[in-house]
Design an enzyme around this catalytic site. Structure first.
Site, PDB file in Angstrom:
ATOM      1  N   LYS A   1     -47.050  80.076  36.275  1.00 32.00           N
ATOM      2  CA  LYS A   1     -47.381  79.663  34.909  1.00 32.00           C
ATOM      3  C   LYS A   1     -46.247  78.825  34.316  1.00 32.00           C
ATOM      4  CE  LYS A   1     -50.468  83.575  34.366  1.00 32.00           C
ATOM      5  NZ  LYS A   1     -50.663  84.978  34.002  1.00 32.00           N
TER       6      LYS A   1
ATOM      7  N   GLN B   1     -47.465  89.690  30.801  1.00 38.30           N
ATOM      8  CA  GLN B   1     -48.101  89.766  32.122  1.00 38.30           C
ATOM      9  C   GLN B   1     -48.577  91.191  32.403  1.00 38.30           C
ATOM     10  OE1 GLN B   1     -48.652  87.057  34.228  1.00 38.30           O
ATOM     11  NE2 GLN B   1     -49.890  88.528  35.366  1.00 38.30           N
TER      12      GLN B   1
ATOM     13  N   ASP C   1     -53.470  84.407  25.651  1.00 40.60           N
ATOM     14  CA  ASP C   1     -54.220  85.067  26.735  1.00 40.60           C
ATOM     15  C   ASP C   1     -55.558  85.604  26.225  1.00 40.60           C
ATOM     16  OD1 ASP C   1     -53.656  85.100  29.387  1.00 40.60           O
ATOM     17  OD2 ASP C   1     -52.425  86.917  29.358  1.00 40.60           O
TER      18      ASP C   1
END
Ligand code: NDP
Length: 349
Positions: free
Chosen positions: A54, A98, A121
């Site tokens: 990412k 994450q 996200d």
């Protein structure tokens, strides 16, 4: 092959180049460089790889990334406190925690502590809640299901009134994918581990999204001719190097069968055997006789292949459009994250 291939690599490249143009324009017009903060807790190797990918993707489109790594014994308060600092940091426009978080950490509390304006996200309960409500729009949508929708749109799928089936109901893929399809006025069915007659339900689908984590579960007779098939699954498949054959182990005398089959299911034994092509003798890994070297022998098992939840070779003969694995949904996930980070920076500038 009758189906058209939905090329996730090409579509993701298009999204990335749109983002790169948007980032350049934002910098020129407002002097702002979008920033993505990544929060990695613990030392999960797969998570480290995802975060690195990412960050690299950010650099390629001109987004600044700020990596934060916390040790696996960090407390709930330490993680939430870092997220709160990032909420207040004006150079950060998107925050990505994450997943999975280490055992004992309350994931819901951590995700809820992210400011919804920076929830690139899309997992904040308010964003997810708005996704499910009629007449409400979330600020951000989870990247993988959003990527699925973009793939469908780019390949000409009609959503309104279409029969859509989503296989899987996880918080990160199945459920948000289902809600997105409903928002686009598809007629929706969600299948899960308790669903009866899954194949029959799938066969009604004009649009089928498979997100179950079961290698090649969706077969040709599960698919309506001409359907759009999106395969989210990423699974390792272990296959033998031979056809189904029975061997007598030259060293131990045991009979054993080399199956040309998936050995990755839970409980499946990834047995390693070796074949001496010159003599036809077979040795199991555990009974290599003295003087026999592995070099020069042919491995019978352990050919690792990445496969989806859809049996691509079969289904491509029935579907109208299909994503491959790899090269379908996978590349879209990071591309959508970049797109969300740019949108966040535009909105916060
Ligand atoms: P989960 O394990 O969280 O969810 C799987 C879902 O499938 C559950 O809802 C489960 O039902 C359902 N399911 C399991 N077995 C069956 C069955 N036999 N019949 C019908 N339904 C079943 O997986 P994820 O959603 O996290 O991931 C799914 C796949 O997508 C994985 O292969 C994963 O690696 C991949 N993935 C790919 C991404 C990408 O970027 N391309 C991103 C994220 C995931 P129940 O709820 O009843 O348990």
């Amino acid at each position: 092959m009758t189906a058209s291939l939905i090329d996730g690599i090409a579509i993701a490249a298009k999204v990335r180049s749109e983002v790169a143009v948007g980032v350049g324009k934002l910098l020129k017009d407002s002097g702002i460089t979008p920033g993505l903060a990544t929060v990695l807790v613990g030392d999960n190797v797969a998570s480290q790889t995802y975060v690195r990918a990412k960050q690299k993707a950010c650099a390629e489109v001109g987004i600044e990334s700020y990596g934060h790594v916390l040790s696996s014994d960090s407390t709930q308060n330490e993680i939430v406190s870092l997220v709160r600092d990032l909420n207040a940091d004006h150079s950060v426009h998107g925050i990505l925690v994450q997943l999975p978080l280490p055992d004992g950490i309350n994931e819901e509390e951590v995700l809820s502590s992210i400011s919804i304006e920076k929830d690139v996200d899309g997992f904040h309960p308010i964003n997810i809640g708005k996704l499910g409500m009629k007449g409400r729009d979330p600020l951000f949508v989870p990247c993988t299901p959003d990527g699925c929708m973009r793939l469908l749109q780019e390949s000409g799928a009609e959503f309104s009134g279409a029969n859509a089936v989503v296989l899987g109901r996880s918080n990160i893929v199945g459920l948000p994918a289902a809600m997105l399809l409903l928002k686009r006025n598809a007629t929706l069915t969600v299948c899960h581990s308790r669903t009866r007659n899954v194949a029959e339900v799938c066969r009604q689908a004009d649009i089928l999204i498979a997100a179950v984590g079961r290698p090649e579960m969706v077969k040709a007779d599960w698919v309506k001719p001409g359907a759009f098939v999106i395969d989210v699954g990423i699974n390792n498949k272990w296959i033998s190097h031979t056809d189904d054959r029975e061997f007598r182990c030259a060293s131990s005398g045991d009979l054993f069968t080399a199956h040309h089959q998936d050995l990755s299911e839970k409980g499946g034994r990834k047995r390693m055997g070796y074949l001496d092509e010159s003599s036809g003798d077979v040795y199991s890994r555990d009974h290599l006789p003295n003087g026999i070297e592995v070099e020069g022998l042919v491995k019978l098992f352990r050919k690792n292949k990445l496969v989806g939840d859809v049996d691509f070779d079969e289904v491509k003969e029935v579907a109208g459009h299909i994503t491959p694995v790899p090269g379908g949904v996978g590349p879209m996930t990071i591309a959508q994250l970049l797109s969300n980070t740019l949108r966040s920076a535009q909105a916060l500038s």
